[in-house]
Design a protein around this motif. Sequence first.
Motif, short mmCIF file in Angstrom:
data_model
loop_
_atom_site.label_atom_id
_atom_site.label_comp_id
_atom_site.label_asym_id
_atom_site.label_seq_id
_atom_site.Cartn_x
_atom_site.Cartn_y
_atom_site.Cartn_z
N ILE A 248 0.85 -1.18 0.00
CA ILE A 248 0.00 0.00 0.00
C ILE A 248 0.88 1.23 0.00
O ILE A 248 2.09 1.16 0.28
N CYS A 249 0.28 2.34 -0.36
CA CYS A 249 0.97 3.63 -0.31
C CYS A 249 0.00 4.62 0.31
O CYS A 249 -1.13 4.78 -0.15
N ASP A 250 0.45 5.28 1.34
CA ASP A 250 -0.48 6.12 2.12
C ASP A 250 -0.99 7.30 1.32
O ASP A 250 -2.19 7.53 1.22
N THR A 251 -0.09 8.07 0.74
CA THR A 251 -0.52 9.28 0.02
C THR A 251 0.14 9.30 -1.35
O THR A 251 1.11 10.02 -1.58
N PRO A 252 -0.39 8.50 -2.28
CA PRO A 252 0.23 8.48 -3.61
C PRO A 252 -0.05 9.77 -4.37
O PRO A 252 -1.15 10.33 -4.28
N SER A 253 0.97 10.25 -5.08
CA SER A 253 0.81 11.45 -5.91
C SER A 253 1.73 11.29 -7.12
O SER A 253 2.60 10.42 -7.16
N VAL A 254 1.50 12.16 -8.09
CA VAL A 254 2.31 12.08 -9.30
C VAL A 254 3.79 12.29 -8.97
O VAL A 254 4.66 11.61 -9.50
N ASP A 255 4.08 13.21 -8.08
CA ASP A 255 5.48 13.49 -7.72
C ASP A 255 6.15 12.30 -7.08
O ASP A 255 7.37 12.14 -7.17
N THR A 256 5.34 11.47 -6.39
CA THR A 256 5.93 10.29 -5.75
C THR A 256 6.55 9.36 -6.79
O THR A 256 7.60 8.76 -6.56
N TRP A 257 5.89 9.25 -7.93
CA TRP A 257 6.34 8.26 -8.94
C TRP A 257 7.14 8.88 -10.06
O TRP A 257 7.71 8.16 -10.86
N LYS A 258 7.16 10.19 -10.10
CA LYS A 258 8.03 10.82 -11.10
C LYS A 258 9.46 10.68 -10.65
O LYS A 258 9.81 10.96 -9.50
N PHE A 259 10.28 10.25 -11.59
CA PHE A 259 11.68 10.00 -11.23
C PHE A 259 12.43 11.32 -11.04
O PHE A 259 12.35 12.21 -11.88
N LYS A 260 13.13 11.39 -9.94
CA LYS A 260 13.96 12.57 -9.67
C LYS A 260 15.44 12.15 -9.78
O LYS A 260 15.84 11.15 -9.22
N THR A 261 16.18 12.93 -10.53
CA THR A 261 17.58 12.59 -10.76
C THR A 261 18.33 12.57 -9.43
O THR A 261 18.23 13.48 -8.61
N LEU A 262 19.09 11.49 -9.23
CA LEU A 262 19.88 11.36 -7.99
C LEU A 262 21.16 12.17 -8.12
O LEU A 262 21.92 12.01 -9.07
N ASN A 263 21.38 13.06 -7.15
CA ASN A 263 22.63 13.81 -7.14
C ASN A 263 23.80 12.94 -6.72
O ASN A 263 24.95 13.24 -7.01
N GLY A 264 23.50 11.89 -6.02
CA GLY A 264 24.52 10.95 -5.57
C GLY A 264 23.85 9.67 -5.13
O GLY A 264 22.63 9.52 -5.19
#
Length: 1746
Positions: free
Chosen positions: A960-976
């Motif tokens: 389960i996921c408590d508060t799913p949102s688009v930002d949760t699943w949009k990939f964010k580039t890892l700085n490290g």
Amino acid sequence: MGGKNKQRTKGNVRPSSSGRAAEVLTREGGAIPGFVGFDTTLTSELSYVPALHGAEEIDNLVDADFRLVLRKLSKRDVVTRLKAVQDFGSMCQERDAEDVKGVLPYWPRIYCKISVDHDRRIREGTQLAFEQLVLKVRRSLAPFLKSLMGHWILSQCDMYTPAASAARRAFQAAFSAAKQPEALSFCKDEILNVLQDVLLKDTADTLSDPLSLTEDEREAKYMRMLTSSLLGVKRLLSLLPQNDMAAMEQGLAVLVSPVKFWKYSRHKAPQVREAFFEMLCTLCELTPELAQAEAARLCPAVLLSIDDTDPLVLPAVWEAVLHVTSSIPDCWTHVNAKKGFLPKLWALLKEGGKGMAKALHPNLMPFLSKLPQEVTDPALDFYTTFFTSIIDGFSSERAASSSSESAVIVTSTIECLRFCILCHAADDEDAEDHQRKIRTMLISQQLLPLLEMSLENPTLQNGPLFLLVTEMLVSWEKRASSESKDRKVVFQGLVADFWEELGLVFTRLADNEEADPQALEGISALLQVMRYPERVNRRHAQKKKSVKICLSELGNAEAAEVKQKALLAASPCGSPQTCHFEEVVCQLVQLCLVHVNERCSERHLVFLSLLLQSFHTSKIFSMLVELDDKGEGSVSNPAARFLLERIVPWLADKERKETEHLVEMVFSSLSCCSRQETTRILNHITMMGLHCGITLQIIQRACIDDDTLASCRDWLKGSVLGEHLLCLTQELCKVGPGRSDPASPTSRPSWTLISLVLSQHHNKESLIGAVYMEKILEKLHATLSETKSISDAGNMEPLVSFICDVASTFFSSVQDCLLLPSAEELLLTVFQLVAVDQTHTYLSDSLLDNMRKVCATGVQSLVHHSESEVKEGGFLHSAALWVKSRLLTATLDIKSLQYLVVAIQSVVETITSVCDQESTILAQFFTYLMPSVTGWTKLRQALPSHWIKTPLLTSRYRGICDTPSVDTWKFKTLNGLPAHLCASALLGKVTLSNPKSGDFQPLLPNVVHTVAELLYALQWCKEVEYTPAIVSTYHSLLTEWGLLEGLQVLLANNELLETLYSRCVEEGGLWSLTLKNYIHANNLASTHNVSLRKLYSTVDSLLPVTPSTLSTLQVLYPTMSQKDRETLVTLATAGIFNWEEDDNVYGSVAVLLCCLEADTQVEEDLVHAILATMMEWRNRKEDWFLFGSDLSKATTQQLNLTLELIRFLSWLVKQSPTVLCSSQWDFLLCAMLAWLETASENISGLWNPWVQLFACESIYLILNLSQFFASSPPDVLKNLPSELEGEWRDFFLDGIYNLMLPMPVKITEAFKEPDDAVFPLAVLQSLGVALTYVPVQQLNQNNLPAKFVADQKTNLPQPLQTLLNTFCPLLLFKARPLQVTVYHLLAKVMPQLPECDGEGDSNKSEDEGDETSLSPPAALMAMLSTCEELCDSILAGLQVGEFAVVSPHSVEYSCILGYLLAWKLLLTFFKSSPSHLRAHYAQYLKKTCSLNKLLLHLFKLMPENPIYLGQPPEMRDSKTFFTETLTLAVDRRDNIEWELPHLACSVYYSTVQDLPAMVRLWWNSQEKRVSGAVEKFTTKYVSPILSAEEISSVHGSTQMFDSMTVKARSAAREVIATYSVDDIFIELVIQLPQSYPLGSIVVESGRRVGVSVQQWRNWMLQLSTYLTHQNGSIMEGLALWKNNVDKRFEGIEDCMICFSVIHGSNYSLPKKACRTCKKKFHSACLYKWFTSSNKSTCPLCRETFF
């Protein structure tokens, strides 16, 4: 001579045989004929092994194998003889003694021959075999000794050392040391006879067979035999008993009497001359009477050969000279010494022995002792010439270049000089004057010039000359005090004269402003050797020969001394003690000071320093102070006074560059001072502010020996030096503007000084005060710390480098250095610099490597002297906390992580290399390094949560996921890298890299937790599909390190399994996937099933269901027993039935599904009950089904319940469809359609993985239903409700595909970027799989929104045109599942499209001469044109034959995939077209050149070796991409990188199959390189398959022809067509080329009846033209040709241009007639005729054509 293949004599049917010939001779003559060298009876004479049959009395004595081997020994072939010798030795070793004894009668003759064989390997093998024979027969050899011994002695003196050694070993094996003289005495006459024969009778031609050896080989053998014979005489004499010598002299007299014997002294071969002179030495020593008798020839032969300087000969010559002069008293009467001997000797000595001084000169002194007076008179001239010549030898090239040669000449010269002086020191008054002249000459004209020459010659200075002269002086001094009065006076005079003249030499060389520094250094070296002879290295002492000398004219004492002085003295001599010695030194010191004071001569100052090093006495310093008297000073000590008044000002001169000699003068002076004076003087020098290089030199000089260090201790430990060094350190470590360059010449000595005082220790005490050492270390640490923060502001590398050098020296040299707090801080700073990436420190690789070594050295020193514990605040504690803090707070990339790992790994390796197993240091260090339990939890929580998507969509995870949102699943580039990944990698690598991991593992804390966290990190990487690139690189790094395999070896499976299970039950989530992957990877389900069941006591312990226990159940249910699963089913169904009381219905349904997926048996009644319950939910809890809901507002809990319901219905369709009744089927199908409609309405919400999963599961339910209705057998369908199948086909299919067909378009419109993390690729994939089942009828009658393109020409119906316009553009969409789906959809309708074109373009009249063309579907061609341009740009840089490697999932991959799929569709369309339309389509492709571009692209996309993957080794290369059918599966995941090459091969195969004529035309138009590559590839991989398919299609063809039969021959690649009508019979043979279809098809004539030759040729030409130019199969070409022939028989005339009735490309008949000749032509043929000839006349009658 008869050859192997020559014709035999007529009637002779048997080959020749020597054995049969012998038999014939025996029968006819009664005996075997005798031959030279052979004997037929067993006698004592030499015998040979019989090679003939019939000699039974011999054959019976020799073993058959021995006989065969001995025969081989007589062969000419070297290899055969060598192998035979080796076999003979092996047989002697292995066979019984009796068998070996049978060989003895024949062995002597063979041995005498092969022991002197030309090949040295055979000679060595012979002696080795002989040794084995001797060891086997022992005493039985005695009767044959005399025939063997001569050559045995020769073999012992063989020039080939291994052969000689083997012969001597055989001799020692046969006779003990005591018996050897007796054996030789027994055979001496025979030995001497053999030696005499070789020396006096034999020649090179008589010793060898001219037919078997070349002239050079015969000559070499002769030289070897001569040498061996001469050495054999020597060995015989040396071993014979003394009582046999008299008898031996008679035989030797016969040997030495001929003139030929004495000519060997001048033989051209040096080895012969060497052996000759060695034999003469033995002759003189053992048979002096014979030597005396032959003196007239012996003396000249020896004494006149001293000019023979061959390196081999000269030692033997001079040994012979000494023996002759000792053994023959009147030797000089036979030689003119003045004319014949001495000139040669002088010349030899002047040339330094011609490079043979080591062999010549040690013999000179013994030789001098034996010269009689008549040779040496006049003595003065003789000795003058002798010593002049020998000294001249120093100038020879060899002596000048070789120090060893020069040392030998020096030693010999001094020995001879001492001997001559001793011989001429007699007390006879009559001879006193003469002897005094000789002594004076020897010293003044010989010794002193030699010394003067050596003072300027470094080679002589470094030799033994000075030491030998010193020994000679000491000897004279001793004699001057111990000899008789007269002789005492002689030696006193010698000493006085020597020092007087030597002083003059010194003064002449030194009293000069431009004095040679080399000469001055030579003087000091000579005086130093005289002062301290015991310090001189005795490396020049040479081992001399021991020569027996009798000095009858000298007394016993003198003789003993001469014998002793023949070698260098073994013990060191004393120093000269006369007053003359010190006077000479004082004179030189005064002279130096005068030159320094008056002329500031630097070279004399250096000379003075060298003198004071050896002569620092009070007398010398007093004399220096008196000479430079400036009045009475405050210092009474002359040495201290001279130091303060003279040396210190010299040191203070800033212009002076070289100060080493002044520092030496300082310590020479301090050696005469007290300890207090030394401290006071050195403090004074320190405070003078001199250059730090001088201070460095002073400290270095003070540390040379313990005495000096003790005298300087107070100064070194004092505050003056300490403060000076601290100020110097502060100046060096200055950071920022104004700092000095550490690498400058001025700063480098300062760093060396700091390094020295920190690292130099004496008796475990620091060189300087401990307080100052601590302060210096603190300053270095502070500088390094400051460097970390400002390294980007300037280039600090040189400063860091020098500090590291100092630290390295300090850590490695000083014990307990890390007990100082400042030292630990310095080490920590070095470690931090090493552990940080270069991009932050700006340090070079070389400096970093150096710093790593510094760190390792420091840690080693720290651990080595620690108390088995890590103290808080110490280095290890601080380093561990710093690393942990950096892991948790810093953002690390791969490179930074590697630096950190390497640094901490080095620390751990150093600890383990120093500690023993009982030490707890490593465990404590790991404890501080490892995060706490809470820390690990925070690290896991900080990991990005988008890992859930993949396992969720693949049904491996229910979460389960408590508060799913688009930002949760949009990939964010890892700085490290996330901190968890860094921590687990570092701890795992360090644990594994420990070289003693196996031993230390019990001591390391929480290793199991480290491994578990590492597994968790790797599972996270797997679930995010190793994206972005940094995660992929991280995974590759861990794989390269081999962490998993290595760490799991350290742990028991059960221990790690229990840890993973407990984490899974407590936290669930990714731990469940980690546990599942661990079980699968290690195959624990089959190997450790019991251990898995022990994890949970009962299944009740996993209930009630929570998210974590559900995840655990999902992992473990496949491994559970049937009983456990049945228990779970019971508990789950109970929860379902009690749904009104139990609020966890989802958990019960999920558990039930888990068990059902594991094939748990469930009764039908239970299934009905569960389904009835769900139908009740449909009425009472409709919101649980989410029909028509907005899924973006639904929670994941709601979606999870609906998903489980869909999965349960899918399971019903797959496993138990027949148990459902009509109402239940209605519920199921209606729910399915409602869910699909809900999914189609929520396209915009597909960013949510749970909504994607909802759509996927709904589609999979439809897929299961489609498969069920499409593939179920009839008996299953009969058991269904009667109206169900019709409803499915007539109603539900319409509804399903009306909803599904628009969904791909809607998805691509809603999500335009396929690389976006929220793109619903899984939905597209499931849609694609489901759409492959769409019926063609549904596509033809689709309800897609109408879509047309302006100016698009089309004959297609509106639904089909809309379908093409809608889906063709999607072939380029960057989503492989969608591209493949579109291909499968369009491939279904492609065969129907040609029907819409009818007969082609009817608007174009045949009157138009050009060939008509017709475009394939415009939507497809537009798409193809777009893809073509993209592929042109992608593949532009490659040539034909170069393989383009395209990365899957890239934009290029999608473009090329769409291009190839479009062509595959086009080829399907083309193949489905009738022949007349195919010609029009082909003409269109020809005009657009699309096919040409395709073929060029294909040969860049097809691999050079298209081998099919996954073949077993035995079938390697048997399967290729052409033999295996390409399956374009929508959901394909494996080997995706090979899909594009396989597809390219598939397209090429279809092209050459369906468009052979166009491919052939393209191939013929290419340049040679391209056409060659295409032909080679096609011939190898395509032609065999295509030819076989064409032949098989002929075999299997169902097409029937009237009047024509067709058959094929597959082996010959031939098709035979037989045409018969009425009386006409025609047979044509069609031969496929090897490069089919590139090569032209050959049509050959078979039988023909009733056809004219011309007509026959026309028909063959027509058939050849049809097969070459038509794009179809052979059967299609034959049908066209038959039609043409039929038309001919129907009366239609041929076109007189192409000679065919039916046109080859447009299949038209001749219709255009000439008005003059009435002949008819094809319109296309006329058009080509007119355009090519530029005329409008009839081709036949040449009249104008109207």
